[in-house]
Scaffold this motif. Structure first.
Motif, PDB file in Angstrom:
ATOM      1  N   THR A  99       6.367  -9.020 -63.324  1.00 12.66           N
ATOM      2  CA  THR A  99       6.190  -9.517 -61.961  1.00 12.66           C
ATOM      3  C   THR A  99       6.525  -8.473 -60.907  1.00 12.66           C
ATOM      4  OG1 THR A  99       8.449 -10.362 -61.908  1.00 12.66           O
ATOM      5  CG2 THR A  99       6.720 -11.884 -62.652  1.00 12.66           C
ATOM      6  N   GLY A 100       7.033  -7.326 -61.333  1.00 17.75           N
ATOM      7  CA  GLY A 100       7.558  -6.335 -60.406  1.00 17.75           C
ATOM      8  C   GLY A 100       9.064  -6.432 -60.263  1.00 17.75           C
ATOM      9  N   TYR A 101       9.679  -7.366 -61.016  1.00 20.61           N
ATOM     10  CA  TYR A 101      11.122  -7.581 -60.913  1.00 20.61           C
ATOM     11  C   TYR A 101      11.909  -6.397 -61.467  1.00 20.61           C
ATOM     12  CZ  TYR A 101      15.784  -9.375 -61.995  1.00 20.61           C
ATOM     13  OH  TYR A 101      17.137  -9.530 -62.096  1.00 20.61           O
ATOM     14  N   VAL A 102      12.901  -5.966 -60.697  1.00 16.67           N
ATOM     15  CA  VAL A 102      13.882  -4.980 -61.137  1.00 16.67           C
ATOM     16  C   VAL A 102      15.266  -5.555 -60.833  1.00 16.67           C
ATOM     17  CG1 VAL A 102      14.822  -2.665 -60.822  1.00 16.67           C
ATOM     18  CG2 VAL A 102      12.357  -3.022 -60.676  1.00 16.67           C
ATOM     19  N   ASN A 103      16.127  -5.579 -61.818  1.00 24.56           N
ATOM     20  CA  ASN A 103      17.516  -5.963 -61.567  1.00 24.56           C
ATOM     21  C   ASN A 103      18.160  -4.840 -60.766  1.00 24.56           C
ATOM     22  OD1 ASN A 103      20.157  -6.775 -61.551  1.00 24.56           O
ATOM     23  ND2 ASN A 103      20.352  -7.008 -63.766  1.00 24.56           N
ATOM     24  N   THR A 104      18.498  -5.104 -59.521  1.00 24.47           N
ATOM     25  CA  THR A 104      19.018  -4.043 -58.642  1.00 24.47           C
ATOM     26  C   THR A 104      20.500  -3.786 -58.828  1.00 24.47           C
ATOM     27  OG1 THR A 104      19.414  -5.628 -56.840  1.00 24.47           O
ATOM     28  CG2 THR A 104      17.261  -4.529 -56.886  1.00 24.47           C
ATOM     29  N   LEU A 105      21.147  -4.537 -59.721  1.00 25.66           N
ATOM     30  CA  LEU A 105      22.595  -4.378 -59.907  1.00 25.66           C
ATOM     31  C   LEU A 105      23.004  -2.936 -60.223  1.00 25.66           C
ATOM     32  CD1 LEU A 105      25.235  -6.000 -59.861  1.00 25.66           C
ATOM     33  CD2 LEU A 105      24.870  -6.516 -62.275  1.00 25.66           C
ATOM     34  N   PRO A 106      22.339  -2.236 -61.179  1.00 22.19           N
ATOM     35  CA  PRO A 106      22.725  -0.837 -61.434  1.00 22.19           C
ATOM     36  C   PRO A 106      22.540   0.059 -60.219  1.00 22.19           C
ATOM     37  CG  PRO A 106      21.433  -1.704 -63.252  1.00 22.19           C
ATOM     38  CD  PRO A 106      21.328  -2.710 -62.145  1.00 22.19           C
ATOM     39  N   MET A 107      21.492  -0.197 -59.410  1.00 26.35           N
ATOM     40  CA  MET A 107      21.291   0.606 -58.210  1.00 26.35           C
ATOM     41  C   MET A 107      22.415   0.393 -57.206  1.00 26.35           C
ATOM     42  SD  MET A 107      17.699  -0.278 -59.081  1.00 26.35           S
ATOM     43  CE  MET A 107      18.241   0.011 -60.751  1.00 26.35           C
ATOM     44  N   GLU A 108      22.819  -0.864 -57.046  1.00 27.11           N
ATOM     45  CA  GLU A 108      23.908  -1.161 -56.121  1.00 27.11           C
ATOM     46  C   GLU A 108      25.213  -0.516 -56.574  1.00 27.11           C
ATOM     47  OE1 GLU A 108      23.875  -5.445 -54.788  1.00 27.11           O
ATOM     48  OE2 GLU A 108      22.124  -5.484 -56.117  1.00 27.11           O
ATOM     49  N   VAL A 109      25.481  -0.557 -57.875  1.00 29.09           N
ATOM     50  CA  VAL A 109      26.682   0.093 -58.409  1.00 29.09           C
ATOM     51  C   VAL A 109      26.656   1.591 -58.110  1.00 29.09           C
ATOM     52  CG1 VAL A 109      27.905   0.711 -60.534  1.00 29.09           C
ATOM     53  CG2 VAL A 109      27.087  -1.631 -60.199  1.00 29.09           C
ATOM     54  N   ALA A 110      25.499   2.222 -58.337  1.00 26.66           N
ATOM     55  CA  ALA A 110      25.372   3.657 -58.055  1.00 26.66           C
ATOM     56  C   ALA A 110      25.533   3.937 -56.569  1.00 26.66           C
ATOM     57  CB  ALA A 110      24.023   4.166 -58.558  1.00 26.66           C
ATOM     58  N   ASP A 111      24.978   3.066 -55.729  1.00 22.93           N
ATOM     59  CA  ASP A 111      25.132   3.236 -54.282  1.00 22.93           C
ATOM     60  C   ASP A 111      26.610   3.223 -53.890  1.00 22.93           C
ATOM     61  OD1 ASP A 111      22.377   3.313 -53.907  1.00 22.93           O
ATOM     62  OD2 ASP A 111      22.215   1.167 -53.481  1.00 22.93           O
ATOM     63  N   PHE A 112      27.365   2.289 -54.468  1.00 20.41           N
ATOM     64  CA  PHE A 112      28.800   2.214 -54.161  1.00 20.41           C
ATOM     65  C   PHE A 112      29.546   3.418 -54.731  1.00 20.41           C
ATOM     66  CE2 PHE A 112      28.146  -2.541 -53.778  1.00 20.41           C
ATOM     67  CZ  PHE A 112      28.468  -2.601 -52.424  1.00 20.41           C
ATOM     68  N   ALA A 113      29.307   3.717 -56.005  1.00 20.55           N
ATOM     69  CA  ALA A 113      30.065   4.788 -56.676  1.00 20.55           C
ATOM     70  C   ALA A 113      29.816   6.146 -56.033  1.00 20.55           C
ATOM     71  CB  ALA A 113      29.699   4.837 -58.156  1.00 20.55           C
ATOM     72  N   LEU A 114      28.598   6.378 -55.528  1.00 24.95           N
ATOM     73  CA  LEU A 114      28.243   7.662 -54.912  1.00 24.95           C
ATOM     74  C   LEU A 114      28.352   7.615 -53.395  1.00 24.95           C
ATOM     75  CD1 LEU A 114      25.178   8.548 -57.164  1.00 24.95           C
ATOM     76  CD2 LEU A 114      27.384   9.716 -57.132  1.00 24.95           C
ATOM     77  N   LEU A 115      28.925   6.543 -52.873  1.00 22.01           N
ATOM     78  CA  LEU A 115      29.136   6.392 -51.424  1.00 22.01           C
ATOM     79  C   LEU A 115      27.834   6.541 -50.648  1.00 22.01           C
ATOM     80  CD1 LEU A 115      32.469   8.427 -51.052  1.00 22.01           C
ATOM     81  CD2 LEU A 115      32.188   5.950 -51.372  1.00 22.01           C
ATOM     82  N   GLY A 116      26.756   6.006 -51.224  1.00 23.59           N
ATOM     83  CA  GLY A 116      25.459   6.009 -50.550  1.00 23.59           C
ATOM     84  C   GLY A 116      24.592   7.210 -50.835  1.00 23.59           C
ATOM     85  N   ILE A 168      13.985  -3.829 -51.964  1.00 25.45           N
ATOM     86  CA  ILE A 168      14.332  -3.064 -50.762  1.00 25.45           C
ATOM     87  C   ILE A 168      15.573  -3.631 -50.073  1.00 25.45           C
ATOM     88  CG2 ILE A 168      13.544  -2.432 -48.441  1.00 25.45           C
ATOM     89  CD1 ILE A 168      12.175  -0.844 -50.608  1.00 25.45           C
ATOM     90  N   THR A 169      15.632  -4.961 -49.966  1.00 26.89           N
ATOM     91  CA  THR A 169      16.706  -5.556 -49.162  1.00 26.89           C
ATOM     92  C   THR A 169      18.021  -5.715 -49.925  1.00 26.89           C
ATOM     93  OG1 THR A 169      15.860  -7.773 -49.692  1.00 26.89           O
ATOM     94  CG2 THR A 169      15.113  -6.773 -47.637  1.00 26.89           C
ATOM     95  N   ASN A 170      17.983  -5.648 -51.259  1.00 19.72           N
ATOM     96  CA  ASN A 170      19.234  -5.726 -52.037  1.00 19.72           C
ATOM     97  C   ASN A 170      19.946  -4.377 -52.043  1.00 19.72           C
ATOM     98  OD1 ASN A 170      18.442  -8.313 -52.610  1.00 19.72           O
ATOM     99  ND2 ASN A 170      18.474  -8.094 -54.834  1.00 19.72           N
ATOM    100  N   THR A 171      20.209  -3.867 -50.873  1.00 24.52           N
ATOM    101  CA  THR A 171      20.791  -2.530 -50.729  1.00 24.52           C
ATOM    102  C   THR A 171      22.018  -2.591 -49.834  1.00 24.52           C
ATOM    103  OG1 THR A 171      18.537  -1.629 -50.822  1.00 24.52           O
ATOM    104  CG2 THR A 171      20.284  -0.124 -50.135  1.00 24.52           C
ATOM    105  N   PRO A 172      23.156  -2.105 -50.287  1.00 28.57           N
ATOM    106  CA  PRO A 172      24.333  -2.102 -49.413  1.00 28.57           C
ATOM    107  C   PRO A 172      24.167  -1.108 -48.264  1.00 28.57           C
ATOM    108  CG  PRO A 172      24.790  -0.896 -51.443  1.00 28.57           C
ATOM    109  CD  PRO A 172      23.441  -1.527 -51.620  1.00 28.57           C
TER     110      PRO A 172
END
Length: 351
Positions: free
Chosen positions: A81-98, A17-21
Motif C-alpha cells: 500500500t506504500g506503508y512504511v513503519n516510520t518508527l526506525p526513522m523516528e528513532v534515528a532522528d532522535f538519536a542523531l539529533l535531527g 512525511i508527517t510522522n517526523t519529530p
C-alpha cells in the motif's frame, strides 16, 4: 517548493512525511539541542507514471531538501500500500539529533496479500533509487556524504531484499549501502534463504535474531540485521504446511513464543497460521509489544544497533519510548473518522 503535489503522495505518503519529530520535539526528548530538522521524502505511486520517473522525482526532492548533507540517509522499501513503519526513522532522528534523512518510493497500491506479484516491481524501484543515490554521491568525499542504509518491514523487507539478489554482501557494496535492517521477512524471500545458507555470506556479516538480546555486539562486521520473531506467522506461512509438519513444530525444545502444546494437523495448522497472520497485522496503537508480527517494542534498540547509531542514555531511552508510544496513539486517534456529521444541520421549525 516541493516537486511533488501533496495530493499525489497518497495516504501512506502523507503519513510518512508527517510522522517526523521537529527540532523542538528532539530537544524535548533528548535534552539536547537539535542539529537540524529531519528530512523526509516520499514519492507516491500517482506522482509519476514509471519507476524511472518516480526515482527522478525522489532524487530532485533529496537535492532540494539538502538530504545529502545529513550524516545518515535511510532508504526504505514500502509494503504494497506504500506503508512504511516510520518508527526506525523516528528513532534515528532522535538519536542523531535531527541529522538524518529518510526516503521511500511507492511501487503499488494494493494490500500486501494482493501485492505479492508486485514484489519484483518493488525491488526494481528500490534498486533504481539506490543506484541514483550512489551516482549522486560519487563525486563527494567520504566525509561529505551520508552513510546510506536500507530498511524494510514485512512485504517491504522482501521487496527490499530482492534488490540485492545475486550476492549476500557484494550487492550491498555495489549499490553503495553501508547497513541493512529488515524486519518480519516473509518465508519465501530468496535473498534471505541464500544469505543464511551455509557459505551464503561471510561469517558475521548477516545476523538473524529473535530479539535485541540475541544481537551480537560486532557492528563493524555485521552488515545485515534480520529481526524475525520465532512466532511470527508471516515468517512461517508457506504451502508445504498444508500437507507436511513444519520444522518449527518438530524442534525439541521449541523456540520461545511457539506453543509447546500445539500439534500439527493437515490443512488445519495452515489455516490457523493464516488466521494468526491476519490478527498479527492489527496491533493496538500506542501499545508496543514484541511478539508475532508486532516488532515495535524491539525496533528502537535494534535500530540503534543495526545502523550503528549513537547510544542514548537510559533516561533518554525512557523519554523516547514514552514519546513514541504516545505519538502513535495520538496519530491513530486523529486518523479515525468522526461520528459527527461534517455539517451540523439546524433543527427544522415546526409548521
Amino acid at each position: 517548493d516541493s516537486h511533488i503535489p501533496w495530493s499525489r503522495l497518497g495516504r501512506q505518503g502523507r503519513r510518512f512525511i508527517t510522522n517526523t519529530p521537529t527540532a523542538e520535539d528532539i530537544e524535548a526528548v533528548m535534552g539536547e539541542p537539535a542539529i537540524a530538522e529531519p528530512v523526509r521524502v516520499f514519492v507516491g505511486y500517482d506522482s509519476a507514471r514509471t519507476a524511472e520517473d518516480r526515482v527522478a522525482l525522489a532524487l530532485a526532492e533529496l537535492r532540494r531538501t539538502s538530504a545529502f548533507d545529513r550524516s545518515l540517509l535511510i532508504v526504505s522499501a514500502p509494503a504494497g500500500t506504500g506503508y512504511v513503519n516510520t518508527l526506525p526513522m523516528e528513532v534515528a532522528d532522535f538519536a542523531l539529533l535531527g541529522d538524518c534523512a529518510s526516503v521511500s518510493v511507492q511501487y503499488a497500491r494494493l494490500p500486501s496479500l494482493l501485492a505479492l506479484q508486485q514484489t519484483p516491481s518493488g525491488a526494481n524501484h528500490h534498486r533504481l533509487l539506490l543506484e541514483a543515490i550512489k551516482e549522486e554521491l560519487a563525486d563527494r568525499t567520504e566525509d561529505a556524504r551520508p552513510r546510506v542504509v536500507v530498511y524494510g518491514e514485512s512485504l517491504g523487507s522482501w521487496a527490499g531484499q530482492d534488490a540485492f539478489i545475486g550476492s549476500a554482501i557484494d550487492s550491498l557494496d555495489n549499490l553503495g549501502v553501508d547497513k541493512a535492517f529488515w524486519v518480519g521477512t516473509p518465508y519465501h524471500s530468496k535473498w534471505r534463504i541464500d544469505a543464511l545458507a551455509p557459505g551464503g555470506a561471510p561469517a558475521g556479516t548477516v545476523e538473524q535474531i529473535n530479539s535485541v538480546d540475541e544481537l551480537e555486539s560486532s557492528p563493524q562486521a555485521r552488515r545485515v540485521t534480520l529481526l524475525t520473531h520465532y512466532n511470527d506467522p508471516i515468517d512461517r506461512i508457506n504451502a508445504s504446511i498444508f500437507l507436511r509438519e513444519p520444522d518449527w513444530l518438530t524442534e525439541k525444545p521449541r523456540k520461545p513464543g511457539i506453543s509447546q502444546s500445539q500439534e500439527w494437523m493437515p490443512v488445519l495448522t495452515a489455516l490457523q497460521s493464516i488466521v494468526d497472520a491476519v490478527n498479527a497485522t492489527n496491533p493496538i496503537p500506542g501499545v508496543f509489544r514484541a511478539t508475532g508480527h508486532d516488532y515495535r517494542l524491539d525496533l528502537p534498540r535494534v535500530t540503534v544497533q543495526a545502523f550503528d547509531l549513537p547510544e542514548p542514555t537510559e533516561a533518554q531511552w525512557a523519554t523516547m519510548m514514552d514519546r513514541l508510544q504516545t505519538d502513535e496513539a495520538a496519530r491513530a486517534a486523529a486518523m479515525k473518522l468522526s461520528d459527527k456529521p461534517l455539517i451540523e444541520s439546524e433543527p427544522a421549525e415546526a409548521p
